[in-house]
Design a protein around this motif. Structure first.
Motif, PDB file in Angstrom:
ATOM      1  N   GLU A 341       0.662  -1.110  -0.018  1.00  0.00           N
ATOM      2  CA  GLU A 341      -0.094  -0.055   0.020  1.00  0.00           C
ATOM      3  C   GLU A 341       0.745   1.250  -0.034  1.00  0.00           C
ATOM      4  O   GLU A 341       0.664   2.267  -0.655  1.00  0.00           O
ATOM      5  N   CYS A 342       1.903   1.331   0.917  1.00  0.00           N
ATOM      6  CA  CYS A 342       2.838   2.296   0.886  1.00  0.00           C
ATOM      7  C   CYS A 342       3.314   2.515  -0.622  1.00  0.00           C
ATOM      8  O   CYS A 342       3.512   3.635  -1.150  1.00  0.00           O
ATOM      9  N   GLN A 343       3.731   1.398  -1.248  1.00  0.00           N
ATOM     10  CA  GLN A 343       4.334   1.668  -2.496  1.00  0.00           C
ATOM     11  C   GLN A 343       3.335   2.106  -3.732  1.00  0.00           C
ATOM     12  O   GLN A 343       3.854   2.914  -4.605  1.00  0.00           O
ATOM     13  N   SER A 344       2.187   1.843  -3.582  1.00  0.00           N
ATOM     14  CA  SER A 344       1.131   2.459  -4.346  1.00  0.00           C
ATOM     15  C   SER A 344       1.073   3.694  -4.375  1.00  0.00           C
ATOM     16  O   SER A 344       0.954   4.568  -5.222  1.00  0.00           O
ATOM     17  N   LEU A 345       1.276   4.392  -3.012  1.00  0.00           N
ATOM     18  CA  LEU A 345       1.189   5.927  -2.878  1.00  0.00           C
ATOM     19  C   LEU A 345       2.373   6.525  -3.695  1.00  0.00           C
ATOM     20  O   LEU A 345       2.307   7.515  -4.271  1.00  0.00           O
ATOM     21  N   VAL A 346       3.380   5.844  -3.577  1.00  0.00           N
ATOM     22  CA  VAL A 346       4.880   6.170  -4.149  1.00  0.00           C
ATOM     23  C   VAL A 346       4.641   6.060  -5.797  1.00  0.00           C
ATOM     24  O   VAL A 346       4.753   7.035  -6.566  1.00  0.00           O
TER      25      VAL A 346
END
Length: 441
Positions: A341-346
């Motif tokens: 989920e963090c990487q999707s924000l990136v």
């Protein structure tokens, strides 16, 4: 006039060179004081606290300053109590592998001393050059090697606490097998200095590992299920990694140059055992993955760099972007969902996020950098995602201005009435670190 009177009163407790007038200065992280006091003894700590308690003054506690952006809804109080000059070894029993140390001792300084005796404290906090023993204990900080090391509550066997009324309380003891009474240490560890000032900490030690290596296993395809299957095999085996930390592609690129989900698997033992465990990992290595193994100094250099990736409250951030950090706790393998989920924000291009989490213990660290609006939006988004997983999330670093808008501790827990009752009993005048802990305690 108020500051002048305060300085005059404090000069009767400590010497003039132990006082700094800061009434005309401010700090973007808040948690400041009109006057900074640098006690050099436990008696001076107790006398400052008793003075504040008797005269309706508020105290904020600091030492290395790495946690200055962690909680707190007050920009400046009357007295900033700094333990930066209250440091050193009190007692070290080499044979029993126990040590008592003053709270203001920098962690790196302590580890360097213990290394001369082939021993260490089995914790791995961020910014060890700045972070102090007391701050680490008060915030219950742990790093990626928590899998093998445990947390502060597993290491601490005794504490000396100075209460707001100036009295000194001792919990635990100075021996490992101490079972007398309630384990009061756990009450103070992680209480953010709201119940008392930690003056001394007694910890159990571990011998330095004879050998250390780090296996970096990257997944170019980004297949989260493949990561899960591999981690399951490793954790179900008899291998004993000290870390099984998943790095987001953005963080892996910074650490290794490869923008891929990467597992950082650390082994510490005698050399033969370490190499045996490396071979085991090679034998279960999934197809279409890449492996690099760092030995000894290379492995240590990796972790030295790793511990400085997040915000440091002791050093003001440069540039216009805002730094923030979150601590997220979920069921072990839900770490995969959090990091994804963090990487999707990136990938959405909103802001910079570097995240990592332990597949053996479920704790994640998320470092964010961007505008105030982007930071607030990302924190709310991640909190909603974590809530759906049944986990928790707290913000461990944020500028003071944003802490007025974002509840860094989240909703009050069901047991909040117990926390509030303990605070009211120990610190009825709310002298210490007021509004620094969950629920505004």
């Amino acid at each position: 006039m108020i500051t002048t009177d305060l300085l005059s009163d404090l000069k009767s407790i400590v010497s003039e060179e132990q006082l700094i007038d800061r009434k005309n200065t401010s700090h973007p992280l808040g948690n400041s004081g009109q006057v900074t006091v640098y006690p050099k003894s436990e008696d001076e700590i107790a006398n400052v606290l008793k003075y504040a308690n008797d005269n309706g003054k508020k105290i904020a506690v600091v030492a290395g300053g790495t946690k200055r952006g962690f909680g707190g809804l007050t920009e400046s109080v009357d007295i900033l109590l700094s333990l930066a000059k209250y440091k050193g070894i009190v007692e070290h029993t080499v044979g029993d592998m126990t040590l008592t140390v003053k709270a203001g001792t920098p962690f790196k300084e302590l580890q360097e001393y213990l290394a001369e005796h082939n021993q260490k404290v089995s914790l791995d906090p961020a910014w060890p050059e700045y972070a102090t023993v007391g701050g680490i204990i008060a915030s219950n900080e742990s790093g990626p090697k928590r899998l093998g090391y445990g947390a502060s509550r597993d290491v601490v066997i005794g504490l000396r606490m100075v209460y707001p009324d100036g009295s000194v309380n001792r919990s635990g003891g100075k021996v490992v097998k101490n079972v007398a009474g309630y384990d009061m240490n756990k009450l103070f560890i992680g209480s953010m200095g709201t119940l008392g000032v930690v003056s001394e900490v007694t910890v159990k030690l571990r011998p330095l590992a004879k050998y250390e290596s780090l296996v970096l296993l990257s997944f170019p395809e980004g297949d989260v299920e493949k990561i899960r299957a591999f981690a399951t095999k490793l954790l179900d085996s008899v291998m004993e990694p000290t870390s099984l930390e998943l790095l987001s592609p953005s963080l892996a690129e910074r650490m290794t140059g490869q923008n891929q989900y990467t597992l950082a698997i650390s082994f510490e033992d005698v050399e033969n055992s370490v190499h045996y465990q490396e071979e085991f990992v090679k034998n279960i290595q999934p197809l279409h993955t890449n492996m690099v193994i760092f030995q000894q100094k290379e492995a240590q250099a990796f972790w030295d760099k790793f511990y400085t990736i997040g915000p440091n409250g002791a050093v003001l951030a440069e540039g216009s972007e805002i730094e923030a950090a979150m601590k997220i706790g979920v069921i072990n393998f839900d770490v995969l969902k959090v990091i994804k989920e963090c990487q999707s924000l990136v990938d959405s291009g909103r802001l910079a996020i570097e995240a990592h989490g332990g597949l053996g213990h479920g704790l994640c660290q998320v470092n964010l950098k961007g505008s105030a609006e982007e930071i607030e939006s990302a924190i709310n988004h991640l909190r909603n995602s974590v809530a759906q997983l049944g986990g928790y999330s707290i913000v461990t670093h944020l500028p003071f201005s944003l802490r007025q808008k974002i509840n860094v501790w989240g909703e009050k827990p069901s047991h909040f009435f117990l926390l509030e009752g303990i605070k009211a009993k120990i610190d009825p005048n709310r002298v210490l670190n007021n509004k620094r802990f969950v629920g505004g305690i």
